[in-house]
Design an enzyme around this catalytic site. Structure first.
Site, short mmCIF file in Angstrom:
data_model
loop_
_atom_site.label_atom_id
_atom_site.label_comp_id
_atom_site.label_asym_id
_atom_site.label_seq_id
_atom_site.Cartn_x
_atom_site.Cartn_y
_atom_site.Cartn_z
N SER A 187 -81.43 -94.31 73.50
CA SER A 187 -80.42 -95.37 73.49
C SER A 187 -79.88 -95.64 74.89
O SER A 187 -79.64 -96.78 75.27
CB SER A 187 -79.28 -95.01 72.54
OG SER A 187 -78.55 -93.89 73.01
N ARG A 219 -80.70 -99.38 76.32
CA ARG A 219 -79.51 -100.23 76.44
C ARG A 219 -79.38 -100.76 77.86
O ARG A 219 -79.18 -101.96 78.08
CB ARG A 219 -78.26 -99.47 76.03
CG ARG A 219 -76.98 -100.32 76.14
CD ARG A 219 -75.75 -99.52 75.80
NE ARG A 219 -75.67 -99.24 74.37
CZ ARG A 219 -75.93 -98.07 73.81
NH1 ARG A 219 -76.31 -97.04 74.57
NH2 ARG A 219 -75.83 -97.90 72.52
N ASN A 273 -80.24 -104.85 78.82
CA ASN A 273 -79.21 -105.74 79.34
C ASN A 273 -79.54 -106.27 80.72
O ASN A 273 -79.36 -107.46 81.01
CB ASN A 273 -77.86 -105.01 79.37
CG ASN A 273 -77.19 -104.95 78.02
OD1 ASN A 273 -76.59 -105.91 77.57
ND2 ASN A 273 -77.29 -103.81 77.36
#
Length: 277
Positions: free
Chosen positions: A214, A218, A222
């Protein structure tokens, strides 16, 4: 620069890393490394991440060596603000005892922030300069010169950072609970009966592996999406400047937020690793 390519060529060029690999004929670069697979180095990611890491160390070391007890200068005040901000978050989140966590959190926050801020550099500037250098110094076609300046848009970099955090999670889990305690945590939770050991092990292993996964995905997702939007804006021609400015202003808030989230999740995961259940 966008006018020199078709839109698809332009996007592909700006999203391609400068690659170095070893072949039967010696060291090769870029297109010659297309079949190198895992054993290829993204030299632009390495150069920018290491350079920005050294910049962080130089600035903070310089400020620390010149720090005064009187009225601080602007740079000292800024550094102290960052250090206090990180320290407050560590104290409120990490419930164990370790001299490593606060410096680690500070390093992660500032380093990731510096790498993220490269996203605000105009998308054509660094590839254009790199193309000129490649053409003048090495006789290369500028179209074959690549330089991605945002290290956090490279999944290899975000996974490397997350892997370092994962190693620390394992280290603190074993250090605080012992090998037996860590093994018990993986096999006797959430169901405390021995019959559920296989199920517990699968569930706890998935949970453990999901933490670095994660973290990596993540941050990468982004920043990659952000960089892609900057590149798409650059393809629309004369109307790009106001859109580029608005997107950049929005990202003045987003880029520090992503660094903060990466730092906070690291602290939370290490705090969980130190807790007794």
């Amino acid at each position: 620069m966008a006018s020199e390519y078709t839109t698809s060529e332009y996007i592909k060029h700006h999203l391609t890393n400068a690659t170095m690999c070893s072949t039967d004929n010696g060291i090769a670069f870029n297109k010659a490394c297309s079949e190198a697979g895992f054993w290829a180095w993204h030299v632009d990611t390495l150069a920018w991440s290491i350079g920005l890491g050294l910049l962080f160390l130089i600035i903070f070391r310089s400020v620390a060596s010149k720090a005064t007890t009187g009225v601080p200068g602007k740079m000292q005040a800024f550094v102290e603000l960052v250090v206090e901000f990180v320290d407050d978050n560590v104290k409120s989140t990490f419930h164990g005892k370790s001299a490593l966590i606060a410096p680690l959190a500070l390093t992660i926050f500032v380093w990731v922030l510096l790498m993220n801020l490269m996203d605000l550099v105009p998308v054509d500037l660094i590839p254009w300069v790199s193309g000129l250098i490649g053409q003048a110094a090495f006789g290369m076609d500028p179209h074959d010169v690549y330089n991605k300046a945002v290290p956090t848009t490279d999944l290899n970099l975000t996974f490397a950072l997350a892997s370092g955090v994962f190693i620390l999670i394992l280290f603190y889990s074993i250090k605080m609970k012992g090998i037996g305690g860590f093994a018990k945590e993986l096999t006797m939770q959430p169901f405390g009966h021995p019959i559920f050991i296989p199920v517990n092990f699968i569930l706890e292993t998935v949970t453990l592996l999901a933490r670095p996964l994660s973290l990596a995905l993540r941050l990468f997702g982004n920043l990659y999406a952000s960089e892609l939007i900057f590149i798409l804006i650059a393809t629309i021609g004369y109307f790009q400047l106001p859109l580029h400015f608005m997107w950049a202003v929005f990202h003045i808030l987003v880029l520090p937020l992503q660094a903060f989230i990466f730092m906070m999740l690291t602290i939370v995961y290490l705090s969980l690793a130190c807790e007794e259940h």
